[in-house]
Motif scaffolding. Structure first.
Motif, PDB file in Angstrom:
ATOM      1  N   LYS A  20     -21.006 139.928  61.780  1.00  0.00           N
ATOM      2  CA  LYS A  20     -19.967 140.169  62.704  1.00  0.00           C
ATOM      3  C   LYS A  20     -20.067 138.883  63.594  1.00  0.00           C
ATOM      4  CE  LYS A  20     -17.660 142.962  65.695  1.00  0.00           C
ATOM      5  NZ  LYS A  20     -16.157 142.278  65.886  1.00  0.00           N
ATOM      6  N   GLU A  21     -21.124 138.350  64.097  1.00  0.00           N
ATOM      7  CA  GLU A  21     -21.155 137.279  65.038  1.00  0.00           C
ATOM      8  C   GLU A  21     -20.315 135.927  64.535  1.00  0.00           C
ATOM      9  OE1 GLU A  21     -25.195 137.631  67.720  1.00  0.00           O
ATOM     10  OE2 GLU A  21     -25.270 137.241  65.580  1.00  0.00           O
ATOM     11  N   VAL A  22     -20.657 135.940  63.083  1.00  0.00           N
ATOM     12  CA  VAL A  22     -19.888 134.620  62.444  1.00  0.00           C
ATOM     13  C   VAL A  22     -18.499 134.846  62.327  1.00  0.00           C
ATOM     14  CG1 VAL A  22     -19.742 133.427  60.268  1.00  0.00           C
ATOM     15  CG2 VAL A  22     -21.948 134.216  60.992  1.00  0.00           C
ATOM     16  N   ALA A  23     -18.088 136.255  61.924  1.00  0.00           N
ATOM     17  CA  ALA A  23     -16.594 136.568  61.855  1.00  0.00           C
ATOM     18  C   ALA A  23     -16.013 136.676  63.139  1.00  0.00           C
ATOM     19  CB  ALA A  23     -16.685 138.114  61.230  1.00  0.00           C
ATOM     20  N   ASP A  24     -16.561 136.932  64.188  1.00  0.00           N
ATOM     21  CA  ASP A  24     -16.036 136.971  65.592  1.00  0.00           C
ATOM     22  C   ASP A  24     -15.545 135.475  65.957  1.00  0.00           C
ATOM     23  OD1 ASP A  24     -15.885 139.581  65.831  1.00  0.00           O
ATOM     24  OD2 ASP A  24     -17.661 139.573  67.239  1.00  0.00           O
ATOM     25  N   ALA A  25     -16.737 134.576  65.383  1.00  0.00           N
ATOM     26  CA  ALA A  25     -16.589 133.139  65.773  1.00  0.00           C
ATOM     27  C   ALA A  25     -15.334 132.463  64.983  1.00  0.00           C
ATOM     28  CB  ALA A  25     -17.856 132.255  65.669  1.00  0.00           C
ATOM     29  N   LEU A  26     -15.332 132.974  63.826  1.00  0.00           N
ATOM     30  CA  LEU A  26     -14.234 132.485  63.178  1.00  0.00           C
ATOM     31  C   LEU A  26     -12.753 133.208  63.160  1.00  0.00           C
ATOM     32  CD1 LEU A  26     -16.260 132.514  59.488  1.00  0.00           C
ATOM     33  CD2 LEU A  26     -15.536 130.409  61.111  1.00  0.00           C
ATOM     34  N   GLY A  27     -12.776 134.308  63.998  1.00  0.00           N
ATOM     35  CA  GLY A  27     -11.504 134.870  64.249  1.00  0.00           C
ATOM     36  C   GLY A  27     -11.003 135.848  63.246  1.00  0.00           C
ATOM     37  N   MET A  28     -12.072 136.570  62.417  1.00  0.00           N
ATOM     38  CA  MET A  28     -11.502 137.279  61.377  1.00  0.00           C
ATOM     39  C   MET A  28     -12.635 138.829  61.285  1.00  0.00           C
ATOM     40  SD  MET A  28     -13.536 135.327  58.073  1.00  0.00           S
ATOM     41  CE  MET A  28     -12.448 133.945  58.404  1.00  0.00           C
ATOM     42  N   SER A  29     -12.379 139.375  60.598  1.00  0.00           N
ATOM     43  CA  SER A  29     -12.942 140.666  60.456  1.00  0.00           C
ATOM     44  C   SER A  29     -14.475 140.622  60.089  1.00  0.00           C
ATOM     45  CB  SER A  29     -12.175 141.861  59.949  1.00  0.00           C
ATOM     46  OG  SER A  29     -12.237 141.551  58.405  1.00  0.00           O
ATOM     47  N   GLN A  30     -15.417 141.362  59.991  1.00  0.00           N
ATOM     48  CA  GLN A  30     -16.563 141.319  59.430  1.00  0.00           C
ATOM     49  C   GLN A  30     -16.363 141.565  58.302  1.00  0.00           C
ATOM     50  OE1 GLN A  30     -18.673 144.220  58.123  1.00  0.00           O
ATOM     51  NE2 GLN A  30     -20.094 142.696  57.279  1.00  0.00           N
ATOM     52  N   GLN A  31     -15.595 142.503  57.693  1.00  0.00           N
ATOM     53  CA  GLN A  31     -15.267 142.931  56.108  1.00  0.00           C
ATOM     54  C   GLN A  31     -14.649 141.572  55.398  1.00  0.00           C
ATOM     55  OE1 GLN A  31     -14.256 144.763  58.815  1.00  0.00           O
ATOM     56  NE2 GLN A  31     -15.326 146.620  58.621  1.00  0.00           N
ATOM     57  N   PHE A  32     -14.039 140.823  56.106  1.00  0.00           N
ATOM     58  CA  PHE A  32     -13.265 139.547  55.398  1.00  0.00           C
ATOM     59  C   PHE A  32     -14.399 138.630  55.221  1.00  0.00           C
ATOM     60  CE2 PHE A  32     -10.877 135.924  54.732  1.00  0.00           C
ATOM     61  CZ  PHE A  32     -10.152 136.216  53.575  1.00  0.00           C
ATOM     62  N   TYR A  33     -15.118 138.518  56.384  1.00  0.00           N
ATOM     63  CA  TYR A  33     -16.175 137.583  56.322  1.00  0.00           C
ATOM     64  C   TYR A  33     -17.309 137.781  55.078  1.00  0.00           C
ATOM     65  CZ  TYR A  33     -20.125 134.234  56.731  1.00  0.00           C
ATOM     66  OH  TYR A  33     -20.988 133.245  56.479  1.00  0.00           O
ATOM     67  N   TYR A  34     -17.450 139.131  55.139  1.00  0.00           N
ATOM     68  CA  TYR A  34     -18.454 139.279  53.865  1.00  0.00           C
ATOM     69  C   TYR A  34     -17.775 139.174  52.551  1.00  0.00           C
ATOM     70  CZ  TYR A  34     -20.301 142.493  50.206  1.00  0.00           C
ATOM     71  OH  TYR A  34     -20.768 142.747  49.040  1.00  0.00           O
ATOM     72  N   LYS A  35     -16.430 139.215  52.424  1.00  0.00           N
ATOM     73  CA  LYS A  35     -15.954 138.860  51.128  1.00  0.00           C
ATOM     74  C   LYS A  35     -16.166 137.437  50.916  1.00  0.00           C
ATOM     75  CE  LYS A  35     -12.612 142.640  50.969  1.00  0.00           C
ATOM     76  NZ  LYS A  35     -11.207 143.106  50.736  1.00  0.00           N
ATOM     77  N   ILE A  36     -16.097 136.631  51.888  1.00  0.00           N
ATOM     78  CA  ILE A  36     -16.225 135.078  51.563  1.00  0.00           C
ATOM     79  C   ILE A  36     -17.813 134.861  51.337  1.00  0.00           C
ATOM     80  CG2 ILE A  36     -16.306 132.976  52.955  1.00  0.00           C
ATOM     81  CD1 ILE A  36     -13.887 133.847  54.597  1.00  0.00           C
ATOM     82  N   GLU A  37     -18.623 135.336  52.118  1.00  0.00           N
ATOM     83  CA  GLU A  37     -19.864 135.110  51.904  1.00  0.00           C
ATOM     84  C   GLU A  37     -20.623 135.450  50.481  1.00  0.00           C
ATOM     85  OE1 GLU A  37     -23.676 137.077  53.968  1.00  0.00           O
ATOM     86  OE2 GLU A  37     -22.732 135.561  55.228  1.00  0.00           O
ATOM     87  N   SER A  38     -19.886 136.674  50.018  1.00  0.00           N
ATOM     88  CA  SER A  38     -20.349 137.246  48.636  1.00  0.00           C
ATOM     89  C   SER A  38     -19.484 136.513  47.503  1.00  0.00           C
ATOM     90  CB  SER A  38     -20.102 138.611  48.798  1.00  0.00           C
ATOM     91  OG  SER A  38     -18.938 139.036  48.949  1.00  0.00           O
ATOM     92  N   GLY A  39     -18.690 135.808  47.651  1.00  0.00           N
ATOM     93  CA  GLY A  39     -17.839 134.975  46.671  1.00  0.00           C
ATOM     94  C   GLY A  39     -16.745 135.857  46.237  1.00  0.00           C
ATOM     95  N   LYS A  40     -16.204 136.923  46.916  1.00  0.00           N
ATOM     96  CA  LYS A  40     -14.934 137.727  46.560  1.00  0.00           C
ATOM     97  C   LYS A  40     -13.780 137.337  47.293  1.00  0.00           C
ATOM     98  CE  LYS A  40     -18.072 141.750  45.891  1.00  0.00           C
ATOM     99  NZ  LYS A  40     -18.683 142.829  46.267  1.00  0.00           N
ATOM    100  N   ALA A  41     -13.896 136.122  48.097  1.00  0.00           N
ATOM    101  CA  ALA A  41     -12.753 135.761  48.867  1.00  0.00           C
ATOM    102  C   ALA A  41     -12.926 134.221  48.807  1.00  0.00           C
ATOM    103  CB  ALA A  41     -12.464 136.320  50.314  1.00  0.00           C
ATOM    104  N   ARG A  42     -11.723 133.576  48.857  1.00  0.00           N
ATOM    105  CA  ARG A  42     -11.995 131.945  48.663  1.00  0.00           C
ATOM    106  C   ARG A  42     -12.230 131.323  50.334  1.00  0.00           C
ATOM    107  NH1 ARG A  42      -8.152 128.868  45.026  1.00  0.00           N
ATOM    108  NH2 ARG A  42      -9.486 129.072  43.192  1.00  0.00           N
ATOM    109  N   LEU A  43     -13.111 130.675  50.233  1.00  0.00           N
ATOM    110  CA  LEU A  43     -13.348 129.769  51.544  1.00  0.00           C
ATOM    111  C   LEU A  43     -12.201 128.735  51.744  1.00  0.00           C
ATOM    112  CD1 LEU A  43     -15.426 129.264  53.687  1.00  0.00           C
ATOM    113  CD2 LEU A  43     -16.550 127.563  52.092  1.00  0.00           C
ATOM    114  N   THR A  44     -11.851 128.750  52.572  1.00  0.00           N
ATOM    115  CA  THR A  44     -10.654 127.677  53.076  1.00  0.00           C
ATOM    116  C   THR A  44     -11.047 126.455  53.446  1.00  0.00           C
ATOM    117  OG1 THR A  44      -9.935 128.718  55.088  1.00  0.00           O
ATOM    118  CG2 THR A  44      -8.778 129.664  53.121  1.00  0.00           C
ATOM    119  N   ILE A  45     -10.458 125.515  53.575  1.00  0.00           N
ATOM    120  CA  ILE A  45     -10.828 124.324  54.445  1.00  0.00           C
ATOM    121  C   ILE A  45     -10.857 124.457  55.792  1.00  0.00           C
ATOM    122  CG2 ILE A  45     -10.149 121.706  54.943  1.00  0.00           C
ATOM    123  CD1 ILE A  45     -11.083 121.978  52.178  1.00  0.00           C
ATOM    124  N   ASP A  46     -10.058 125.283  56.245  1.00  0.00           N
ATOM    125  CA  ASP A  46     -10.144 125.518  58.095  1.00  0.00           C
ATOM    126  C   ASP A  46     -11.362 126.222  58.210  1.00  0.00           C
ATOM    127  OD1 ASP A  46      -9.023 125.742  60.673  1.00  0.00           O
ATOM    128  OD2 ASP A  46      -8.507 128.054  60.181  1.00  0.00           O
TER     129      ASP A  46
END
Length: 68
Positions: A20-46
Motif C-alpha cells: 500500500k505504501e509503495v502503491a501510494d508513492a507511485l500513485g496507483m492502487s495497491q491491487q495494481f501494484y501487486y500485479k506489477i510485483e507479481s509479474g501479472k502487469a508490466r513495469l513501465t519505464i515511468d
C-alpha cells in the motif's frame, strides 16, 4: 516471513514498505501494484523510474536483477 518471490518484493521488504505504501508513492492502487510485483502487469519505464528513486537505486536495472 515468507521468502520474496520477486526482486520488487525483495526491495520493498528490505525497505520496510507495505504494498500500500509503495502503491501510494507511485500513485496507483495497491491491487495494481501487486500485479506489477507479481509479474501479472508490466513495469513501465515511468513506474520503474519512480521505484528507482523510492529505493534510492543507481540504475533501473537494479529493480530486476541483483546489483553486481
Amino acid at each position: 516471513m515468507a521468502a520474496p518471490k520477486s526482486r520488487l518484493e525483495y526491495l520493498r521488504k528490505i525497505n520496510f514498505f507495505s504494498q500500500k505504501e509503495v502503491a501510494d508513492a507511485l500513485g496507483m492502487s495497491q491491487q495494481f501494484y501487486y500485479k506489477i510485483e507479481s509479474g501479472k502487469a508490466r513495469l513501465t519505464i515511468d513506474v520503474a523510474q519512480k521505484l528507482k528513486n523510492l529505493y534510492k537505486l543507481d540504475r533501473i536495472d537494479d529493480l530486476i536483477s541483483e546489483a553486481s
